[in-house]
Design an enzyme around this catalytic site. Structure first.
Site, PDB file in Angstrom:
ATOM      1  N   VAL A  13     -17.968   6.990  -8.869  1.00 19.52           N
ATOM      2  CA  VAL A  13     -16.879   8.156  -8.650  1.00 19.52           C
ATOM      3  C   VAL A  13     -16.229   7.913 -10.334  1.00 19.52           C
ATOM      4  CG1 VAL A  13     -14.632   8.728  -7.863  1.00 19.52           C
ATOM      5  CG2 VAL A  13     -16.682   8.017  -6.194  1.00 19.52           C
ATOM      6  N   ASP A  21     -17.285   7.516   9.457  1.00 16.59           N
ATOM      7  CA  ASP A  21     -17.194   6.274   8.838  1.00 16.59           C
ATOM      8  C   ASP A  21     -15.542   6.042   8.492  1.00 16.59           C
ATOM      9  OD1 ASP A  21     -17.828   3.517   8.037  1.00 16.59           O
ATOM     10  OD2 ASP A  21     -18.039   4.565   5.950  1.00 16.59           O
TER      11      ASP A  21
END
Length: 199
Positions: A26, A143
């Site tokens: 990221v 998740d």
């Protein structure tokens, strides 16, 4: 590196790497056309070689991009670079351009002992509301954990990596797909987007 990525993302100024994990990397970036900060998640290159991944990526990413909820991190764009690489060593990069959340994740707050019971209780209703909103649209997060829950500087909760686990996971069977459709501060953003499944 941010410098190397600049050529692949000419519309963005890559500012820094926020973090990396098993699903990708990221980066914090500035979208030049709108002069806004965003987070660009580049999925692990080896994922692109998996059978039918490109088709599944486009289908799921388009669905995720349609989620519009104040407590879900927004996906602004998605795509693939170098779909026709110029060299044999060049691999296509699948990416998601997401809202940049300037804040901390719940794991950081818990570790630092800064999450009070009153604050923890206050974030439960908006999280449930966001999950129900997504479920109504046939998307399951799969998740939910402290790393994927972000608090911005104004104390607003945001769920990150919505549906990424599903996108990255094995191709769902027709039965699985039918069932689900009935039923997707720099350190904090990197943790939240990289540990889902990462972001």
């Amino acid at each position: 590196t941010p410098e190397e990525l600049g050529e692949k993302f000419p519309g963005y100024e890559i500012l820094e790497c926020l973090g990396r994990g098993g699903m990708g990397v990221v980066y914090k970036a500035r979208q030049k056309s709108l002069n806004r900060l965003v987070a660009i998640k580049i999925l692990a290159p080896e994922r692109g070689s998996e059978s039918r991944f490109a088709e599944r990526f486009a289908r799921e990413a388009e669905l995720l991009a349609k989620l519009n909820h104040p407590h879900i991190v927004t996906i602004h764009d998605f795509g693939v670079t170098d779909s026709q690489p110029s060299t044999p060593d060049s691999q296509p990069l699948y990416y998601l351009v997401m809202e940049f959340v300037d804040g901390v994740n719940l794991r950081d707050l818990l570790r630092d002992g800064k999450l009070e019971a009153k604050q923890a209780l206050a974030i439960v209703p908006p999280i449930c509301d966001a999950l129900q909103y997504a479920h109504d649209k046939g998307i399951v997060h799969r998740d939910i954990k402290p790393e994927n829950l972000l608090l911005d500087r104004e104390g607003r909760i945001k769920i990150a990596d919505f549906g990424i686990a599903r996108l990255i996971g094995p191709v769902a069977s027709v039965c699985d797909r039918r069932t689900s459709s009935d039923g997707n501060l720099r350190r904090s953003q990197s943790a939240a987007t990289l540990q889902a499944g990462t972001q």
